[in-house]
Scaffold this active site. Structure first.
Site, PDB file in Angstrom:
ATOM      1  N   ARG A 100      -3.118   6.471  11.565  1.00  0.00           N
ATOM      2  CA  ARG A 100      -4.175   7.096  12.415  1.00  0.00           C
ATOM      3  C   ARG A 100      -5.253   6.045  12.636  1.00  0.00           C
ATOM      4  O   ARG A 100      -5.333   5.134  12.129  1.00  0.00           O
ATOM      5  CB  ARG A 100      -4.804   8.371  11.564  1.00  0.00           C
ATOM      6  CG  ARG A 100      -5.226   7.966  10.391  1.00  0.00           C
ATOM      7  CD  ARG A 100      -5.954   8.845   9.519  1.00  0.00           C
ATOM      8  NE  ARG A 100      -6.856   8.275   8.677  1.00  0.00           N
ATOM      9  CZ  ARG A 100      -6.392   7.895   7.260  1.00  0.00           C
ATOM     10  NH1 ARG A 100      -4.994   8.357   7.118  1.00  0.00           N
ATOM     11  NH2 ARG A 100      -7.109   7.413   6.370  1.00  0.00           N
ATOM     12  N   HIS A 122     -12.136   7.411  -4.961  1.00  0.00           N
ATOM     13  CA  HIS A 122     -11.086   7.329  -3.698  1.00  0.00           C
ATOM     14  C   HIS A 122     -11.738   7.600  -2.540  1.00  0.00           C
ATOM     15  O   HIS A 122     -11.078   7.830  -1.684  1.00  0.00           O
ATOM     16  CB  HIS A 122      -9.789   7.939  -4.087  1.00  0.00           C
ATOM     17  CG  HIS A 122      -9.133   7.569  -5.141  1.00  0.00           C
ATOM     18  ND1 HIS A 122      -8.626   6.231  -5.319  1.00  0.00           N
ATOM     19  CD2 HIS A 122      -8.890   8.090  -6.373  1.00  0.00           C
ATOM     20  CE1 HIS A 122      -7.956   6.090  -6.570  1.00  0.00           C
ATOM     21  NE2 HIS A 122      -8.398   7.259  -7.100  1.00  0.00           N
ATOM     22  N   LYS A 141       5.381   7.378   0.098  1.00  0.00           N
ATOM     23  CA  LYS A 141       5.083   5.983  -0.476  1.00  0.00           C
ATOM     24  C   LYS A 141       6.596   5.283  -0.683  1.00  0.00           C
ATOM     25  O   LYS A 141       6.782   4.111  -0.629  1.00  0.00           O
ATOM     26  CB  LYS A 141       4.376   5.974  -1.655  1.00  0.00           C
ATOM     27  CG  LYS A 141       2.874   6.603  -1.518  1.00  0.00           C
ATOM     28  CD  LYS A 141       2.345   6.028  -0.304  1.00  0.00           C
ATOM     29  CE  LYS A 141       1.406   7.367   0.203  1.00  0.00           C
ATOM     30  NZ  LYS A 141       1.151   7.560   1.886  1.00  0.00           N
ATOM     31  N   GLU A 183       4.589   1.127 -10.958  1.00  0.00           N
ATOM     32  CA  GLU A 183       4.181  -0.115 -10.536  1.00  0.00           C
ATOM     33  C   GLU A 183       3.347  -0.815 -11.566  1.00  0.00           C
ATOM     34  O   GLU A 183       2.634  -0.133 -12.724  1.00  0.00           O
ATOM     35  CB  GLU A 183       3.177  -0.260  -9.298  1.00  0.00           C
ATOM     36  CG  GLU A 183       3.901   0.068  -7.925  1.00  0.00           C
ATOM     37  CD  GLU A 183       3.000   0.236  -6.980  1.00  0.00           C
ATOM     38  OE1 GLU A 183       1.710   0.157  -6.826  1.00  0.00           O
ATOM     39  OE2 GLU A 183       3.522   0.440  -5.613  1.00  0.00           O
TER      40      GLU A 183
HETATM   41  C1  MV4 Z   1      -3.028   0.728  -7.398  1.00  0.00           C
HETATM   42  C2  MV4 Z   1      -4.062   0.285  -8.136  1.00  0.00           C
HETATM   43  C3  MV4 Z   1      -3.625  -0.623  -8.948  1.00  0.00           C
HETATM   44  N1  MV4 Z   1      -2.577  -1.074  -9.333  1.00  0.00           N
HETATM   45  N2  MV4 Z   1      -1.795   0.318  -7.575  1.00  0.00           N
HETATM   46  C4  MV4 Z   1      -5.524   4.058  -5.079  1.00  0.00           C
HETATM   47  C5  MV4 Z   1      -5.479   4.837  -3.578  1.00  0.00           C
HETATM   48  C6  MV4 Z   1      -3.744   4.615  -3.633  1.00  0.00           C
HETATM   49  N3  MV4 Z   1      -3.742   3.921  -2.104  1.00  0.00           N
HETATM   50  C7  MV4 Z   1      -3.513   3.170  -4.396  1.00  0.00           C
HETATM   51  N4  MV4 Z   1      -4.726   3.016  -5.304  1.00  0.00           N
HETATM   52  C8  MV4 Z   1      -4.431   2.199  -6.351  1.00  0.00           C
HETATM   53  N5  MV4 Z   1      -3.213   1.595  -6.380  1.00  0.00           N
HETATM   54  C9  MV4 Z   1      -1.557  -0.567  -8.427  1.00  0.00           C
HETATM   55  N6  MV4 Z   1      -0.410  -1.134  -8.671  1.00  0.00           N
HETATM   56  C10 MV4 Z   1      -5.311   0.616  -7.852  1.00  0.00           C
HETATM   57  C11 MV4 Z   1      -5.565   1.660  -6.858  1.00  0.00           C
HETATM   58  C12 MV4 Z   1      -6.986   2.164  -6.726  1.00  0.00           C
HETATM   59  C13 MV4 Z   1      -7.575   1.890  -5.546  1.00  0.00           C
HETATM   60  C14 MV4 Z   1      -6.952   1.240  -4.724  1.00  0.00           C
HETATM   61  C15 MV4 Z   1      -7.725   1.019  -3.393  1.00  0.00           C
HETATM   62  C16 MV4 Z   1      -9.126   1.357  -3.272  1.00  0.00           C
HETATM   63  C17 MV4 Z   1      -9.681   1.903  -4.205  1.00  0.00           C
HETATM   64  C18 MV4 Z   1      -9.068   2.184  -5.342  1.00  0.00           C
HETATM   65  C19 MV4 Z   1      -9.571   2.990  -6.670  1.00  0.00           C
HETATM   66  C20 MV4 Z   1      -8.874   3.242  -7.620  1.00  0.00           C
HETATM   67  C21 MV4 Z   1      -7.570   2.920  -7.894  1.00  0.00           C
END
Ligand code: MV4
Length: 488
Positions: free
Chosen positions: A291, A234, A115, A199
């Site tokens: 992918r 997730h 990341k 973040e």
């Molecule tokens: C976040 C967020 C809130 N704020 N970043 C979860 C998976 C990963 N790809 C990043 N994710 C998140 N990042 C910030 N700065 C909330 C999530 C997140 C989330 C994102 C996409 C789909 C489902 C989720 C479920 C919980 C948290």
């Protein structure tokens, strides 16, 4: 390309092979001992056993797959999703052995797999990112200063994480030190890389991703968005295209950002750029998945483009024949992931035999699966049974069709998440489009299904009584007659 090996199993192996065959190319399957009789094995022109059921003794054996490929004259390897699909070392080895990896170059996989390096790479391309830092942090004092600057709540993420693994929300400064230490040691043990970063925490985001296609000649397209906010821990549950909240302008803006992300890492093939969107419709780059994704069918349906065919054409070195201006969204597509899990028992995996298995069919219904009636659902792999996909002229019609398809989907022998899917598609928040990534947590309890099951049982009991009474009348009819006779 004359022969392609699909280094995967289940629904995706089958789906990929269907396109390979359609293109007049020979198909090669690989399988584990647990999948000896699986549909993807029977569908292929040739098939090779990799070893025992556990993935690390079968589907993850990259060297063995390369060895088989070379011995039978395979030209290209399609990795599907999961397993070796985002393994940069494998992609590199495939190419070093003179074979084509049907996917991006290993350096793009490597950059996006981390990341922090992803953030670093896209930074120069004017991509909106969540306020925060783009380097690993270990110093608690420095972390406190940064958190103060961006404002609580903040989120600690593992650089090697992804898909939500190793994330920690911190609400206030006094919890920062402890959470940082935990996050670092967790990242160390889970990924062998303790790098974490900070973040701003976006509290109620939607998860919107953009599909991209890039050829080896520098042409990059976006194929619009997929809305993936309905997820559980997730794990995506429902995906759709288009998203109800994007305007044409926002879509074009996000599409361009996704194209720029692809350009920043010299991306080749089909890829997905994930964004978070906050309540004010600000969007932020999250990560790129290098992918073909599980939910790719919804994009195929609204654009009319076979993404696997495009992957293969790109891998053959062809120039993309589609222009951005040719692409338009037609209709609405929904996908429900049907898992072999019990939604009334904390989604515990449900293993057993598919005693009855009848999938719905008809106009606008697509089922991507790798199972048949009589098959066992193996415990060794992802518990996804199928993807139920509907397509119609608009969202309401696609939802209605989905509910009908769920109703006519028959599975006996194991529990599935079909009733849970029905709950989602009937829910007012889903119907209205007013939902975020907390949908399941906010609205779902097993009781909502239990109640429905009870109601259904009650109705069934009532009907049984009615039928009984009706049958009794029929049986008694002659007696009544004879009664009348006696009375005469
Ligand atoms: C976040 C967020 C809130 N704020 N970043 C979860 C998976 C990963 N790809 C990043 N994710 C998140 N990042 C910030 N700065 C909330 C999530 C997140 C989330 C994102 C996409 C789909 C489902 C989720 C479920 C919980 C948290």
């Amino acid at each position: 390309m004359k022969k392609i090996l699909v280094a995967n199993r289940g629904e995706i192996a089958l789906r990929v092979m269907k396109t390979i065959k359609k293109m007049g190319i020979e198909t090669v399957a690989v399988f584990s001992e647990a999948d000896r009789n699986a549909p993807h094995v029977r569908f292929a022109d040739e098939a090779f056993c990799l070893g025992p059921a556990p993935s690390n003794q079968s589907y993850l054996l990259g060297d063995k797959i390369i060895e088989i490929s070379k011995s039978i004259g395979v030209d290209g390897i399609h990795p599907g999703y999961g397993f070796l699909s985002e393994n940069a070392d494998f992609a590199e080895k495939v190419e070093k052995n003179g074979l084509t990896f049907i996917g991006p170059k290993s350096h793009a996989i490597r950059i996006m797999g981390d990341k922090l390096s992803a953030k670093e790479t896209v930074k120069a391309y004017d991509i909106p990112m969540v306020p925060g830092i783009d380097e690993a942090i270990t110093d608690i004092q420095k972390a406190k200063e940064i958190a103060e600057e961006i404002g609580y709540p903040i989120l600690i993420k593992a650089s090697a994480g992804g898909g939500g693994k190793g994330m920690r929300v911190v609400e206030e400064e006094k919890k920062l030190e402890e959470q940082m230490k935990r996050a670092i040691s967790e990242a160390e043990s889970a990924f062998g890389n303790g790098a974490v970063f900070i973040e701003k925490y976006v509290g109620s985001p939607r998860h919107i991703e953009i599909q991209v296609l890039a050829d080896t000649h520098g042409n990059v397209l976006h194929l619009f968005e997929r809305e993936c906010s309905v997820q559980r821990r997730h794990q995506k549950v429902v995906e759709e295209a288009p998203s109800v909240i994007l305007t044409a302008e926002l879509r074009a803006h996000m599409g361009q950002a996704a194209i720029n992300v692809a350009k920043s890492c010299d991306y080749v093939g089909a890829g997905t750029v994930e964004f978070l969107m906050d309540e004010n419709k600000n969007f932020y780059f999250l990560e790129m998945n290098t992918r073909l994704q599980v939910e790719h069918p919804v994009t195929e349906l609204i654009t009319g483009i076979d993404l696997v065919e495009q992957q293969i054409r790109i891998a053959r070195g062809e120039v993309l024949q589609i222009k951005q201006s040719d692409l338009k969204i037609e209709g609405h597509a929904l996908e429900l992931r049907v898992y072999a899990e019990d939604p009334t028992d904390d989604f515990l995996p449900s293993v057993g035999t598919l005693e009855r298995y009848k999938t719905p069919f008809g106009k606008g219904i697509r089922v991507d699966d790798g199972f048949e009636e009589g098959m066992e659902v193996p415990i060794y792999y992802d518990p996804m049974l199928s993807k139920l996909i509907t397509f119609a002229e608009n969202r309401e019609a696609a939802t209605q069709l989905m509910l009908e398809a769920i109703k006519s989907y028959e599975v006996k022998g194991i529990s599935t998440t079909l009733p849970f899917g029905k709950f989602v598609f009937q829910h007012q928040a889903f119907r209205s489009g007013n939902f975020d990534t907390h949908f399941v947590k906010n609205y779902y309890t097993p009781e909502v299904l239990q109640k429905e099951t009870e109601e259904e049982a009650f109705i069934a009991a009532l009907m049984a009584i009615k039928q009984y009474q009706f049958d009794q009348k029929k049986v008694r009819l002659p007696e009544v007659k004879s009664d009348i006779k006696t009375n005469e």
